[in-house]
Each structure stands twice: as structure tokens, then as C-alpha cells.
Design an enzyme around this catalytic site. Structure first.
Site: not given
Length: 311
Positions: A166, A170
């Protein structure tokens, strides 16, 4: 101040069946936009397909007098991304706003994270951003107008335990947004990043009983402004959490120049190298890449020739 509206604008919002995306879609529709509500409806892990979340949001928008259409294609593939953009063009004949919000979570410690889980998260967050930006961008450039909002996270800025996939995705979104902003600047296509935090299903499993109010409605206005024609910035990041809206920046220290270095002199100078009391910030636009290099070269005290390397 007059209400900032989106009359006659066409917006695509990915991951709009729940949480933050639902709040964005409803806000845009309430202010006059025609909205493509995209959501494949899967589980938080990305597994499964369910048309209900997207269809439910469309019904909510229409029952309130707005206009919307559902699209359940997945951002995780180039074909899905192209189909999402095509849904807006075929239904409404144009595309003005793209908000990439879709996301999944597959958490595990780095030592245990599988390649499959790493790729699955990148497919939705980072590759998914490219899968929708790539087909949307030429249409926006050709029309001379576009507003793109991509989603990063606190994890992308600072990392967190158990979310290497993640965090990497991001962080990558920030680099993608910067390039979109640079290449779109000549065409009135602006691209910015929202760094949101809100109580959605991604917060499941946490004890949030002591938190202040931090619902999606506290994030949506920042996204709305970034998506509006009056938005005056591009290549920037706005944070929105629990009523706080702020700008996030990449900053450097002024640094230390020497005409030669050794491992030992780096060790001796590390405190001065790291001194952030006077931060240096290079705005993405018009050309932070070149500004960074020029700043560094000037410290040598030598004249910088035209055509100096930009690598």
C-alpha cells in the site's frame, strides 16, 4: 462567496460505491455534475464483484435530483480502465473530471508479504491510476480542460507497519501525478493529489472510539475544490483528515557543498547536511526537476551552461 458548481461537467469517480468515493460522487452530483460512479463492488481485499454499491449510489444521486450512471469495470486492468473512461464519453459525450479513489488492502508484515498481495494492491492503487489517467488524458488535452485528482495516503508519505504494498503504491501515485501536472500544464489540465483519512471500511479492526469526528464529509470539500474549474494549483498535495486541510510538500535541506567528499567527511558533516531549519522546496510547476539540478550546480560556484544535464 457564490456556490462553486459543476453544472454540465462530467466526472468519473473510481471506488465510488462506498466511503470516500461515495461522498465525492454525491457532492459533485449535488452541485450539478454528471457522474460516472465506478465501483466493482468487491471485498476490501479486492476479491469478488458486486454491482450493488455502484447502483445504490446512482439511485441515491438520482433520487436527490442528480444525474449519474454506474460502471462496475475494474481499474486493475488496462481494459477495465479504458472501459471506465469510455462509459463517460459514451453516456455524456465528454470528460472533465477524473477522481481515482479506488483501493484495496492486503496487509501483512514485510517478511511474510506475498508477491501476489504486493501486485494486487499496486494493480488497483498505482497501476489503476495509470489505467484511467492514460485514456482520459488525451481527451482532456484535446478539449483544453481537465481536473484530475489522484489519491495517496499518510502511508504513502510516511509508511506504516504491515503495508509495504500500500505504501509503495501510494508513494508512486505522487510521482505519476507530478508528471500529469507537468504534461497537462499547456492544456489547462491540472492534476493534484489528495491525502485523505476518514472512517471508512479501511478503518475496520481499529479501535477508533477515542477519535474525533473524521468522516468522509470532512474530506470531500478539498477534493471538490481540486476538481473545480477555479482550482488554482497543479502538481500539489492536499491532506484532509478530521477537519484539518493542509498542504504536503517534498522538502530538502540546503545541504553542504565540498569539491570532494570521503566517507569520513560525510560523517563529520552529517548534522549540517541534515539541518532542516531553512527548508528548500521546489514546486513541481513550472520545472522542479531542472530547478533542483540548477540549485545544486550553483553551489559549485561555476557558471551553468545552457543544456546542462537534466537526468
Amino acid at each position: 462567496m457564490p456556490e462553486l458548481r459543476f453544472d454540465d461537467r462530467v466526472a468519473v469517480v473510481t471506488g465510488a460505491g462506498r466511503g470516500l468515493g461515495r461522498a465525492y460522487a454525491r457532492m459533485l452530483a449535488e452541485r450539478g455534475a454528471n457522474v460516472v460512479v465506478n465501483d466493482s463492488g468487491g471485498a476490501l481485499s479486492g476479491d469478488g464483484v458486486d454491482a450493488a454499491p455502484a447502483n445504490d449510489v446512482v439511485r441515491e444521486i438520482k433520487s436527490a435530483g442528480g444525474e449519474a450512471a454506474a460502471c462496475t469495470e475494474s481499474v486493475a486492468t488496462p481494459t477495465g480502465g479504458a472501459a471506465i473512461i469510455a462509459a463517460a464519453l459514451e453516456r455524456y459525450g465528454r470528460l472533465d473530471i477524473l477522481i481515482h479513489n479506488a483501493g484495496i488492502v492486503r496487509s501483512s508484515p514485510l517478511q511474510q508479504m506475498s508477491h501476489e498481495d504486493f501486485d494486487a494492491v499496486l494493480d488497483v492503487h498505482l497501476r489503476g491510476a495509470f489505467h484511467v489517467v492514460r485514456p482520459a488524458f488525451p481527451h482532456m488535452c484535446a478539449s483544453g480542460y481537465g481536473r484530475i485528482v489522484l489519491t495517496s495516503s499518510i502511508g504513502g508519505l510516511y509508511g506504516n507497519h504491515g503495508v509495504a504494498n500500500y505504501a509503495a503504491a501510494k508513494a508512486g501515485v505522487i510521482g505519476l501525478s507530478n508528471v500529469v501536472a507537468l504534461e497537462g500544464s499547456a492544456h489547462n489540465v491540472k492534476c493534484n493529489v489528495i491525502v485523505p483519512a476518514a472512517e471508512t471500511r479501511m478503518a475496520q479492526g481499529r479501535d477508533t472510539s477515542g477519535y474525533p469526528p473524521w468522516g468522509p464529509e470532512l474530506v470531500a470539500p478539498a477534493v471538490g475544490w481540486l476538481a473545480h474549474e477555479s482550482c488554482s494549483i497543479s502538481g500539489e498535495m492536499l491532506i484532509a483528515i478530521a477537519g484539518r486541510i493542509a498542504r504536503a510538500v517534498v522538502a530538502e535541506t540546503p545541504g553542504v557543498y565540498r569539491d570532494s567528499w570521503s566517507v569520513e567527511t560525510v560523517s563529520e558533516q552529517i548534522d549540517a547536511i541534515r539541518d532542516a531549519s531553512v527548508p528548500v522546496i521546489f514546486p513541481v510547476l513550472p520545472n522542479a526537476h531542472a530547478d533542483h539540478i540548477a540549485y545544486s550546480f550553483r553551489m559549485t560556484g561555476r557558471e551553468i551552461r545552457e543544456g546542462a544535464p537534466h537526468g
